[in-house]
Motif scaffolding. Structure first.
Motif, PDB file in Angstrom:
ATOM      1  N   MET B 195      -5.916   0.159   4.270  1.00 54.93           N
ATOM      2  CA  MET B 195      -5.895  -1.400   3.127  1.00 54.93           C
ATOM      3  C   MET B 195      -6.953  -0.531   2.081  1.00 54.93           C
ATOM      4  N   ILE B 208      -2.121  -6.622   1.116  1.00 54.41           N
ATOM      5  CA  ILE B 208      -2.577  -5.707   1.742  1.00 54.41           C
ATOM      6  C   ILE B 208      -1.690  -6.563   3.414  1.00 54.41           C
ATOM      7  N   ILE B 213      -3.161  -3.398  11.364  1.00 54.49           N
ATOM      8  CA  ILE B 213      -4.330  -3.221  11.903  1.00 54.49           C
ATOM      9  C   ILE B 213      -3.663  -2.959  12.885  1.00 54.49           C
ATOM     10  N   GLY B 234      -7.140  -8.990   9.219  1.00 54.17           N
ATOM     11  CA  GLY B 234      -5.864  -8.785   7.850  1.00 54.17           C
ATOM     12  C   GLY B 234      -6.428 -10.109   7.356  1.00 54.17           C
ATOM     13  N   ARG B 238      -7.838 -10.452   3.197  1.00 51.44           N
ATOM     14  CA  ARG B 238      -6.750 -11.093   1.986  1.00 51.44           C
ATOM     15  C   ARG B 238      -8.296 -12.061   1.388  1.00 51.44           C
TER      16      ARG B 238
END
Lengths: 155, 245
Positions: B195, B208, B213, B234, B238
């Motif tokens: 990331m 992203i 992940i 995630g 964000r």
């Protein structure tokens, strides 16, 4: 056993206690001030909230010896004789309690809120109540009570 | 502390006292540094914000200096636990006692330096595993120094009862690059380098999108499965990028 001294509701108190004694145990069992309640004993429900040097804290998650020399305010110290404190009166007037178990913690927490924000918004009150659980009222009347209590305290 | 068989420093007590009640820890002695005024307070000098270890979360949340220099840190402190917890629990206790709490994400995400009574330790070298830090026996955290970033934000998804993060992500952007620190999701706070690289190229939530992940190493418990935590990382990342200021 260590000795601990503090001012509780304006009166100096001291006692020899086991070092592991929690502040809430000291208040309830040593001083017999049983208005402060133990709900969850895991710093979540807020029934044990008292004010230490003006700040609301969960007295189940503080050792009594950590309050050495501090000013403690509990629900018992609020009323003057038969006259309820304005925040207590607001809870009575606005039906801010049903079973009453959470109420002393609610009131003591509310006083800390009003100390920093004399005219709290409904949003502020609801945010502030994050650490005070009530299983009866659904909170609406508690929020109204705190707003009314704050107003009464502003005079 | 030097003479205690198995002593612990007691800060705000909001991690240690519950663990004593559950008999998860059996120290011989507790040492309360609460009366040492030097361990409390906020100072700013030359782009570094330094916060004393015994500063309670409420003081960080309400500090005009913190709010003006690293608003993400004030917001993070204001979101820990509840008002009563924030009145007692401290930065030092959170950093030394709980590597899955909110603050460790800020330390790692801002590249902070932990000051102890003996030395200075970079956040990257401090959090080393489940309930483990680089602190030696009897070593006490005295302060944490945070470099002021260009922008930063923290987003978390809290457990309903404990208020601890099921997944929390701190994003910090400075002249040295982008840092993304994840807390609550694994055994210990960690950085997500994929990331970081994606955000260094394009500092926007869309950077992203599509990143996988890794699920391995994430916690699975009654609150959330490892797969759900991976998804939350995630989403929180964000949100944090979108909230950066």
């Amino acid at each position: 056993m260590p000795s601990v001294s503090m001012i509780v509701n304006g009166k100096p108190v001291s006692a020899a206690i086991e070092a592991r004694t929690l502040l809430v145990q000291f208040l309830r069992e040593t001083l017999r001030l049983t208005g402060t309640h133990v709900g969850c004993d895991t710093s979540q429900c807020g029934a044990c909230v008292v004010n230490v040097d003006g700040r609301s804290v969960k007295s189940c998650t503080m050792l009594a010896v950590q309050a050495e020399g501090a000013q403690i305010a509990t629900i018992e110290g609020l009323a003057q004789g038969d006259r309820l404190h304005p925040m207590q009166e607001a809870f009575r007037e606005h039906h801010g309690l049903q079973c009453g178990f959470c109420t002393s913690g609610m009131v003591m927490g509310a006083l800390d809120l009003v100390r920093g924000s004399p005219d709290p918004s409904e949003h502020q009150i609801r945010e502030w109540l994050e650490g005070n659980l009530c299983r009866c009222t659904g909170y609406h009347n508690i929020v109204k009570s705190i707003a009314a209590g704050a107003k009464a305290m502003r005079g | 502390m030097a003479t205690a068989a198995d002593g612990r420093f007691l800060a705000g007590g909001h991690a240690l006292l519950p663990s004593l009640k559950q008999r998860l820890d059996h120290p011989s002695d507790l040492i309360d540094p609460g009366a040492i005024a030097e361990l409390r307070g906020v100072t700013k000098a030359g782009g570094i914000l330094t916060i004393g270890a015994m500063t309670p979360h409420a003081d960080v949340a309400n500090s005009a200096v913190v709010r003006a220099s690293i608003p993400a840190l004030a917001d993070l402190a204001a979101g820990i636990g509840d008002p009563q917890v924030r009145n007692r629990a401290t930065l030092g206790g959170s950093v030394a006692g709980n590597p899955t709490a909110d603050y460790p994400a800020a330390l790692l995400g801002l590249g902070a330096t932990i000051h102890t009574d003996r030395r200075q330790i970079r956040a990257d070298d401090f959090f080393v595993g489940t309930s483990k830090t680089a602190l030696g026996r009897g070593e006490i955290v005295t302060a944490v120094a945070f470099p002021v970033p260009e922008k930063a934000a923290y987003a978390k998804f809290s457990g309903l009862a404990s208020r601890y993060a099921i997944a929390g992500v701190f994003v910090g952007k400075s002249s040295k690059g982008v840092r993304v620190a994840v807390t609550g999701a694994g055994a210990c706070v960690f950085r997500d380098l994929d990331m970081e690289n994606a955000l260094a190229a394009d500092f926007a939530p869309r950077a992203i999108d599509g990143l996988r992940i890794p699920v391995s190493g994430l916690r699975s418990d009654r609150h959330a499965s490892a797969e759900y935590r991976a998804h939350l990382i995630g989403v929180m990342a964000r949100r944090a990028v979108a909230a950066c200021r």
